[in-house]
Design an enzyme around this catalytic site. Structure first.
Site, mmCIF file in Angstrom:
data_model
loop_
_atom_site.group_PDB
_atom_site.id
_atom_site.type_symbol
_atom_site.label_atom_id
_atom_site.label_comp_id
_atom_site.label_asym_id
_atom_site.label_seq_id
_atom_site.Cartn_x
_atom_site.Cartn_y
_atom_site.Cartn_z
ATOM 1 N N ASP A 179 -0.742 -5.456 9.536
ATOM 2 C CA ASP A 179 -1.738 -4.474 9.112
ATOM 3 C C ASP A 179 -2.990 -5.268 8.746
ATOM 4 O O ASP A 179 -2.979 -6.071 7.806
ATOM 5 C CB ASP A 179 -1.211 -3.665 7.909
ATOM 6 C CG ASP A 179 -2.152 -2.522 7.555
ATOM 7 O OD1 ASP A 179 -3.261 -2.457 8.119
ATOM 8 O OD2 ASP A 179 -1.779 -1.685 6.701
ATOM 9 N N LYS B 186 -13.469 -0.366 6.232
ATOM 10 C CA LYS B 186 -14.038 -1.190 5.154
ATOM 11 C C LYS B 186 -15.096 -2.137 5.693
ATOM 12 O O LYS B 186 -16.195 -2.226 5.153
ATOM 13 C CB LYS B 186 -12.953 -2.010 4.462
ATOM 14 C CG LYS B 186 -11.588 -1.383 4.432
ATOM 15 C CD LYS B 186 -11.443 -0.335 3.373
ATOM 16 C CE LYS B 186 -10.081 0.331 3.512
ATOM 17 N NZ LYS B 186 -9.739 1.194 2.435
ATOM 18 N N TRP C 20 0.860 -1.190 0.000
ATOM 19 C CA TRP C 20 0.000 0.000 0.000
ATOM 20 C C TRP C 20 0.896 1.239 0.000
ATOM 21 O O TRP C 20 1.840 1.318 0.797
ATOM 22 C CB TRP C 20 -0.869 -0.041 1.261
ATOM 23 C CG TRP C 20 -1.799 1.096 1.459
ATOM 24 C CD1 TRP C 20 -2.670 1.627 0.544
ATOM 25 C CD2 TRP C 20 -1.979 1.844 2.671
ATOM 26 N NE1 TRP C 20 -3.382 2.653 1.121
ATOM 27 C CE2 TRP C 20 -2.975 2.807 2.419
ATOM 28 C CE3 TRP C 20 -1.401 1.789 3.937
ATOM 29 C CZ2 TRP C 20 -3.415 3.703 3.391
ATOM 30 C CZ3 TRP C 20 -1.836 2.682 4.906
ATOM 31 C CH2 TRP C 20 -2.825 3.621 4.631
#
Ligand code: LMR
Length: 398
Positions: free
Chosen positions: A211, A246, A130
């Site tokens: 993460d 999310k 990312w």
């Protein structure tokens, strides 16, 4: 002040959203930022969230500060989600959790804390990762190094390369791992592979920082926590950054958490003391709303069930769009086997489209995807899938 200073470049992901909004093309499609869209192209508030918000509005008696670490019920529910019910790591008290402003906030708080106690360490990130991982850990003052992860030729995991890289990581360094739904590739480790990586971290003495921004969007809340369980069982120190952007659709509520797991309760208490000291000088204490919503949903059995069903609906729709994309490209006779797209997990797919094609799709067709060919599958829907497949087929045929 600014007339001799060059402007900073636009953000690789949010900059794309800004460009998309400005684009007058009526058939434009946003496959960029990782935000869920439903069949109508909307990003709705989940019903369980609406229900929790109504309850909270009635119950709210004060806007007094939260503790530095955030709401205690939230922390307990985050741990239950991470580790499961009645697990040793929770009952022993060797995991400590603070509510952070989003998953990014969790990474940054972790980065600031680690810089104090591992000042000479490097942070190892997957190749690719990312885009903001680089920014966050560089801003915390760490030099970065990369470990092998994605195999572009096979469109899968280069596990041998990953292990070979991780064997080179010196004790004391920090390895950032995507617990599930790897961003940007969608390529994850199997449970057996996680066990090997966790064993390696113990053997070599590097610190794992997981993460975990997509729990539940891969194969489900429990299946997706495999990496966390494996590291917890190992008994060594590790960090986990959670996000509810999310899986709860709480993007703008900035609802995340940083959990530090230690070998024993006494060390966990020390970790918590430094976590609080770190948070206090950055944002003092967290914003309440998102954390209270998550706590309410997860601690109310009926709302918890409703959340799991709404999460499953998001996950299933994304999987349907993976299949529709592969099928749509095959039907148009596009050369190559795109079946790897259905094997990937989470919101993203590394489509295999190179930067030149990504550029043509954006400028000629108004189809936005992140550089490197990352597609947010949740931006596809019945109404635009043919248009997207036609556009990719046309450009690849040139
Ligand atoms: C993404 O990768 O698109 C999301 O995680 C949004 C972000 O913060 O970059």
């Amino acid at each position: 002040m600014w007339n001799t200073i060059a402007a900073a470049p636009a953000d690789a992901i949010f900059g794309l959203t800004e460009a998309f909004k400005k684009d007058p093309n009526p058939t434009k499609v946003n496959l960029g930022v990782g935000v869920y869209q439903d069949e109508n192209g909307l990003t709705p508030v989940l019903d369980c969230v609406k229900a929790a918000e109504k309850l909270l509005l009635d119950e709210e008696a004060s806007k007094n500060y939260l503790p530095i670490s955030g709401d205690a019920v939230y922390a307990a529910e985050v741990q239950r989600l991470l580790f499961g019910d009645a697990t040793e790591v929770v009952s022993s008290g060797r995991a400590v959790t603070v509510h952070t402003p989003g998953g990014t906030g969790a990474l940054r708080v972790g980065g600031e804390l680690l810089k104090k106690f591992r000042p000479t360490a490097r942070v190892w990130i997957s190749r690719p990762t990312w885009a903001n991982h680089r920014g966050v850990f560089t801003a915390s003052g760490f030099p970065l190094a990369e470990y092998d992860y994605y195999d572009p030729a096979g469109h899968g995991l280069d596990f041998a390369g990953m292990l070979a890289s991780l064997r080179q990581v010196p004790a004391g360094d920090i390895v950032l791992l995507h617990a599930c739904c790897h961003n940007p590739s969608g390529v994850d480790l199997s449970p057996e592979q996680w066990r090997e990586v966790a064993a390696l971290s113990r053997e070599r003495g590097w610190l794992a920082f997981l993460d975990f921004a997509y729990q539940g969007l891969g194969d489900g809340v429990e299946a997706d926590r495999c990496a966390v369980e494996v590291f917890a069982a190992g008994g060594a120190d590790f960090f986990v950054a959670s996000s509810f952007s999310k899986n709860f659709g709480l993007y703008n509520e900035r609802t995340g958490a940083l959990t530090i797991v230690s070998p024993n309760t006494a060390e966990a208490a020390v970790a918590m003391s430094h976590l609080k000291a770190t948070v206090r000088v950055i944002y003092s204490n967290p914003p309440a709303h998102g954390g209270l919503v998550v706590a309410k949903v997860l601690s109310t059995p009926e709302l918890h069930r409703q959340w799991l069903a709404e999460l499953a609906a998001m996950r299933d729709r994304i999987k349907e769009m993976r299949a529709a994309l592969v099928e749509g490209l095959a039907r148009r006779g596009v050369a190559g086997d795109f079946s790897y797209i259905t094997a990937q997990r989470g919101m993203f797919s590394f489509s295999g489209l190179n930067d030149a094609i990504v550029e043509q799709l954006r400028t000629e067709k108004g189809i936005y995807m992140v550089g490197g060919g990352r597609i947010n599958l949740a931006g596809l829907r019945t109404a635009n899938i043919d248009f997207v497949c036609d556009a990719i087929a046309e450009i690849l045929r040139r």
